[in-house]
Motif scaffolding. Structure first.
Motif, PDB file in Angstrom:
ATOM      1  N   PHE A 125       0.819  -1.207   0.000  1.00  0.00           N
ATOM      2  CA  PHE A 125       0.000   0.000   0.000  1.00  0.00           C
ATOM      3  C   PHE A 125       0.855   1.260   0.000  1.00  0.00           C
ATOM      4  O   PHE A 125       0.500   2.259  -0.638  1.00  0.00           O
ATOM      5  CB  PHE A 125      -0.957  -0.008   1.197  1.00  0.00           C
ATOM      6  N   TYR A 126       1.971   1.241   0.695  1.00  0.00           N
ATOM      7  CA  TYR A 126       2.870   2.394   0.656  1.00  0.00           C
ATOM      8  C   TYR A 126       3.363   2.619  -0.767  1.00  0.00           C
ATOM      9  O   TYR A 126       3.415   3.753  -1.257  1.00  0.00           O
ATOM     10  CB  TYR A 126       4.063   2.176   1.589  1.00  0.00           C
ATOM     11  N   SER A 127       3.719   1.527  -1.442  1.00  0.00           N
ATOM     12  CA  SER A 127       4.183   1.626  -2.828  1.00  0.00           C
ATOM     13  C   SER A 127       3.065   2.132  -3.730  1.00  0.00           C
ATOM     14  O   SER A 127       3.292   2.973  -4.619  1.00  0.00           O
ATOM     15  CB  SER A 127       4.666   0.248  -3.303  1.00  0.00           C
ATOM     16  N   LEU A 128       1.863   1.636  -3.495  1.00  0.00           N
ATOM     17  CA  LEU A 128       0.696   2.084  -4.259  1.00  0.00           C
ATOM     18  C   LEU A 128       0.497   3.583  -4.103  1.00  0.00           C
ATOM     19  O   LEU A 128       0.243   4.308  -5.075  1.00  0.00           O
ATOM     20  CB  LEU A 128      -0.530   1.320  -3.751  1.00  0.00           C
ATOM     21  N   PHE A 129       0.631   4.068  -2.888  1.00  0.00           N
ATOM     22  CA  PHE A 129       0.440   5.484  -2.587  1.00  0.00           C
ATOM     23  C   PHE A 129       1.525   6.337  -3.257  1.00  0.00           C
ATOM     24  O   PHE A 129       1.240   7.398  -3.822  1.00  0.00           O
ATOM     25  CB  PHE A 129       0.463   5.677  -1.075  1.00  0.00           C
TER      26      PHE A 129
END
Length: 322
Positions: A51-55
């Motif tokens: 999710f951090y990468s997605l963000f």
């Protein structure tokens, strides 16, 4: 921005990736935002990295950590508070959108530029052991003026997930989900009461919705109807809309709810549900069948037969499942 997609992720199973990817793979890349609310403790490092990468990689992704489990209603309200789109669309973990979802919605809105479409309902498919296409008895692609056309109140598929809601209406009237209620139909019926125009888009499926066992009390759906009826009494519209509300109520408990519970193959639960419906419906059956204006004109022959002969279905089930 056209649409704010709100996705609540209550756990770290792989279903959420399919949902996220179906949003990110929209043909229209620039006219939406994805709000991901992680409704759990932050202890799954691998999922958090995703999710951090997605963000970081997507400017149109908003990421919210609840830090603990607060429930879907709380998390949906968080999404409402921070959304920026003209419409808000709640999407359940595991469900997937067609790649042209946004394009088709935009096409419908552009076809009615002179009208504010406050609620947009669309076709979908249930995905389980088999794919089951949704069915509606609303007039295809007609814009209903909700001040005089009451059919959507009776004939809507009262799922939360196959609709888009005008954000201005939600925020103007401060419509929110009630905490600790997993599937809050009251949210829809309040928005309906404050909306002007409704459209049902009848074309190929816009979304695949997973048919799964509910993760909350099976009776939550039917128990909400007391709150729905009381809300319409409070705003003094119950008498005018009595037939539409009662039709939707009985369609929910006799047909949709029983059908959903039957999918569990839990004989004890099915029996309890049938007993509940029999208590609620049988004393009112003749009045409903003979006098309800929506029922008398319905084209839904499956529901019509069930409503007219429910006592027989009930007795047959009890005989064969002693």
């Amino acid at each position: 921005m056209l649409i704010s997609f709100v996705l609540v992720v209550p756990n770290a199973n792989e279903e959420f990736r399919n949902t996220v990817e179906s949003v990110l793979k929209q043909n229209n890349k620039s006219n939406y935002e994805l709000i991901v609310v992680l409704d759990r403790s932050i202890d799954d490092l691998e999922a958090n990295d995703y999710f951090y990468s997605l963000f970081k990689k997507n400017k149109n992704v908003k990421l919210v950590f609840n830090n603990d489990r607060h429930g879907s209603s709380y998390s949906w309200n968080v999404g409402i508070d921070i959304c920026s789109g003209d419409y808000i669309k709640f999407i359940s973990q595991g469900d997937t959108l067609e790649s042209d979802f946004l394009d088709r919605v935009l096409g419908a809105i552009n076809s009615h530029k002179d009208i504010s479409l406050d609620i947009i309902e669309y076709n979908f498919s249930f995905k389980g052991d088999q794919i089951i296409a949704s069915k509606s008895y609303l007039e295809p692609n007609k814009v209903y003026n909700l001040k005089e056309d009451y059919e959507p109140l009776a004939l809507t598929n009262n799922l939360l997930f196959n609709k888009l809601f005008k954000t201005d209406v939600i925020k103007k009237y401060n419509v929110r989900f009630r905490n600790q209620v997993r599937f809050d139909m009251l949210f829809f019926y309040i928005i309906y009461s404050q909306s002007k125009n409704y459209i049902y888009l009848n074309s190929k499926s816009f979304e695949n919705i997973i048919l799964r066992q509910v993760q909350y009390s099976n009776f939550d759906i039917v128990n909400q109807w007391t709150h729905i009826f009381n809300y319409y009494r409070r705003i003094k519209k119950y008498n005018d809309l009595h037939d539409q509300l009662k039709y939707s109520y009985y369609k929910t408990i006799l047909h949709i709810w029983i059908w959903t519970i039957a999918k569990t193959d839990n004989k004890v639960l099915i029996r309890k549900a049938l007993e509940f419906v029999n208590r609620k419906y049988e004393p009112k059956k003749d009045l409903f069948v003979k006098n309800n204006i929506v029922f008398k004109e319905t084209k839904d022959l499956t529901f019509k037969e069930l409503a007219e002969n429910f006592s027989e279905y009930y007795r047959d089930y009890l005989k064969t499942n002693k």
